[in-house]
Design an enzyme around this catalytic site. Structure first.
Site, PDB file in Angstrom:
ATOM      1  N   HIS A  17      31.959  29.697  43.857  1.00 37.50           N
ATOM      2  CA  HIS A  17      33.365  30.083  44.102  1.00 37.50           C
ATOM      3  C   HIS A  17      33.577  31.570  43.795  1.00 37.50           C
ATOM      4  CE1 HIS A  17      37.887  28.769  43.564  1.00 37.50           C
ATOM      5  NE2 HIS A  17      37.791  29.971  44.110  1.00 37.50           N
ATOM      6  N   ASN A  51      39.248  33.609  52.209  1.00 32.10           N
ATOM      7  CA  ASN A  51      40.517  34.350  52.262  1.00 32.10           C
ATOM      8  C   ASN A  51      40.292  35.852  52.317  1.00 32.10           C
ATOM      9  OD1 ASN A  51      39.612  34.316  49.593  1.00 32.10           O
ATOM     10  ND2 ASN A  51      41.653  34.429  48.716  1.00 32.10           N
ATOM     11  N   HIS A 136      42.221  23.905  47.213  1.00 29.58           N
ATOM     12  CA  HIS A 136      43.027  24.610  46.215  1.00 29.58           C
ATOM     13  C   HIS A 136      44.245  23.707  46.059  1.00 29.58           C
ATOM     14  CE1 HIS A 136      44.952  28.284  44.319  1.00 29.58           C
ATOM     15  NE2 HIS A 136      45.991  27.490  44.534  1.00 29.58           N
ATOM     16  N   HIS A 185      38.787  24.752  40.855  1.00 32.51           N
ATOM     17  CA  HIS A 185      39.497  25.106  39.618  1.00 32.51           C
ATOM     18  C   HIS A 185      40.472  24.052  39.067  1.00 32.51           C
ATOM     19  CE1 HIS A 185      42.310  26.465  42.672  1.00 32.51           C
ATOM     20  NE2 HIS A 185      41.770  27.650  42.836  1.00 32.51           N
ATOM     21  N   ASP A 256      35.486  31.581  40.388  1.00 27.08           N
ATOM     22  CA  ASP A 256      36.714  32.039  41.048  1.00 27.08           C
ATOM     23  C   ASP A 256      36.836  33.560  40.892  1.00 27.08           C
ATOM     24  OD1 ASP A 256      39.037  32.036  42.502  1.00 27.08           O
ATOM     25  OD2 ASP A 256      40.271  31.074  40.966  1.00 27.08           O
TER      26      ASP A 256
HETATM   27  C1  NCD Z   1      42.217  34.071  44.332  1.00 20.26           C
HETATM   28  C2  NCD Z   1      42.064  35.417  45.050  1.00 20.26           C
HETATM   29  O1  NCD Z   1      42.587  36.420  44.564  1.00 20.26           O
HETATM   30  O2  NCD Z   1      41.405  35.442  46.101  1.00 20.26           O
HETATM   31  N1  NCD Z   1      43.201  34.213  43.311  1.00 20.26           N
HETATM   32  C3  NCD Z   1      43.380  33.415  42.230  1.00 20.26           C
HETATM   33  O3  NCD Z   1      44.344  33.637  41.494  1.00 20.26           O
HETATM   34  N2  NCD Z   1      42.549  32.436  41.945  1.00 20.26           N
HETATM   35  C4  NCD Z   1      42.578  33.019  45.339  1.00 20.26           C
HETATM   36  C5  NCD Z   1      42.420  31.592  44.845  1.00 20.26           C
HETATM   37  O4  NCD Z   1      41.327  31.158  44.472  1.00 20.26           O
HETATM   38  O5  NCD Z   1      43.391  30.859  44.849  1.00 20.26           O
HETATM   39 ZN    ZN Z   2      39.442  31.086  44.354  1.00 22.03          ZN
HETATM   40 ZN    ZN Z   3      42.193  28.837  44.611  1.00 20.51          ZN
END
Ligand code: NCD
Ligand code: ZN
Ligand code: ZN
Length: 392
Positions: A17, A51, A136, A185, A256
């Site tokens: 991730h 994204n 998500h 997450h 993440d």
């Molecule tokens: C992530 C991002 O900035 O790409 N941000 C986050 O707060 N986790 C996007 C995501 O995983 O939701």
């Molecule tokens: Zn993420």
């Molecule tokens: Zn996410």
């Protein structure tokens, strides 16, 4: 043959991730700096989220992204495909070329979002059932409702209930359709209870936790302010302790890794983007957890190597098998140091864990049998990281 006396030998970690921002936001990160940070952190394979800009939501965008990053990577990599309301058939047609689908049930960084029952249900039935759909799981309506109430505090604006509502929906649809679901997450006690209950009924659900939520709480968010803003937010101490108590039920640890520049983070709270970097600090933090007796190292390896290989069907990746060119991390288990912003190779140049004392230093990293990182130096050239192939 690798000589490794007085060294801890681990397989290369897999971070399933990461958000490397390429293409689209090179001021935050690009595929070279992101994979460099990974390598220095003992991570030899990354799975990159969709994204980006443009989002990885069509075959054309996937091909474009693959070509764009091919000459930059220093560790091996794969991609997620991003679900939209309309790309149902297209997603299924590229399934064999991606690690998984990512479906945002609540909005986060970027534009990807699918909130309605019908497109979610169609993705769940049309995407190959054995290939995970990673969700998500935050409920857009609750986010809007609480946001609309004018609550500025991030933890209130992203209530635990929002995650639990979204997760319950995703589990119900996964149960009905018999498909594999992977929950990105997970952060709360209640989500882990929901997942356990679903599993006991035979629902095919796996789940991830992040080092952010394993090692920090809302108190850290108050300390870090905008820099600690993340979706889903850092939770209470009780929730964090639940992640450790339910550790047996957690399948993967993914960072993440969501780099944002200091300038972006330094805006007024409501405008500051959500997310924190983490790909370089995961293994060090987990070494600490192991040396303090919180978790066994082999349980860490299961969640950062063996399970991701199996869940995402990563071909050519394995643990240390004799006769195979392996990804190997050599660690000096007794070397102590303190994490600092200036050690970070991510383009964003900061870490929420600055000041944390670490026991155990990553010294060498081998990628497919080749020494790629040695005592702070990257020895491989951009482009030496290869695209992953999938067994399903
Ligand atoms: C992530 C991002 O900035 O790409 N941000 C986050 O707060 N986790 C996007 C995501 O995983 O939701
Ligand atoms: Zn993420
Ligand atoms: Zn996410």
């Amino acid at each position: 043959v690798v000589e490794a006396s007085e060294r801890l030998v681990l397989p290369g970690f897999i971070d399933s991730h990461v958000h490397f921002r390429d293409p689209g936001a090179p001021q935050k990160e690009d595929f070279f700096t992101g994979t460099l940070a990974a390598l220095a952190g003992g991570v030899t394979t990354v799975l990159d989220m969709p994204n980006t800009q443009p989002p990885t939501d069509s075959r054309a965008h996937l091909v474009q992204k693959a070509a764009h990053v091919a000459t930059k990577a220093v560790v091996d990599y794969g991609f997620y495909f991003g679900a939209t309301d309309t790309n149902i058939e297209e997603a299924a047609s590229v399934a064999g070329e991606v690690a998984a689908m990512k479906l945002y049930m609540g909005s986060s960084t970027g534009t990807l979002l699918v909130t309605e029952f019908s497109p979610i249900y169609r993705h769940f039935t049309t995407f190959p059932l054995d290939k995970p759909i990673a969700v998500h799981a935050e409920d857009e309506q609750s986010l809007k409702y609480f946001g609309g109430m004018g609550l500025q505090d991030h933890n209130q604006a992203r209530p635990p209930l929002s995650a639990q509502i979204a997760l319950s929906r995703a589990i119900a649809i996964a149960e009905k359709t018999g498909r594999r679901l992977h929950v990105a997450h997970t952060t709360t006690w209640r989500e882990l209870e929901l997942i356990q209950e679903a599993r006991s009924k035979g629902v095919r659900v796996t789940c991830e936790v992040t080092p952010l939520h394993l090692f920090m709480t809302e108190e850290d968010q108050h300390r870090l302010r905008n820099f600690g803003k993340v979706n889903p937010p850092l939770r209470s101490r009780d929730d964090r302790e639940a992640l450790w108590r339910y550790f047996d039920d957690i399948d993967t640890i993914g960072t993440d890794h969501a780099p944002h520049t200091r300038e972006e983070k330094d805006q007024p709270y409501s405008q500051a983007p959500s997310g924190m970097p983490g790909v370089q600090t995961m293994l060090p933090l987990l070494l600490n957890a192991a040396s303090s007796g919180r978790v066994k190292l082999e349980e860490v390896v299961k969640r950062c190597v063996t399970n991701p290989i199996q869940i995402f069907g990563l071909k050519d990746k394995g643990t240390l098998e004799i006769g195979k060119d392996a990804d190997i991390v050599l660690i000096d288990p007794n070397h102590e140091y303190v994490l600092a912003d200036d050690q970070m190779l991510s383009k964003c140049g900061w870490t929420p864990f600055a000041g944390t004392k670490i026991k155990g230093q990553i010294q060498q990293v081998y990628l497919r049998g080749n020494l790629a990182y040695n005592q702070g130096n990257c020895l491989s050239t951009a482009g030496s990281g290869k695209a992953i192939r999938y067994s399903k």
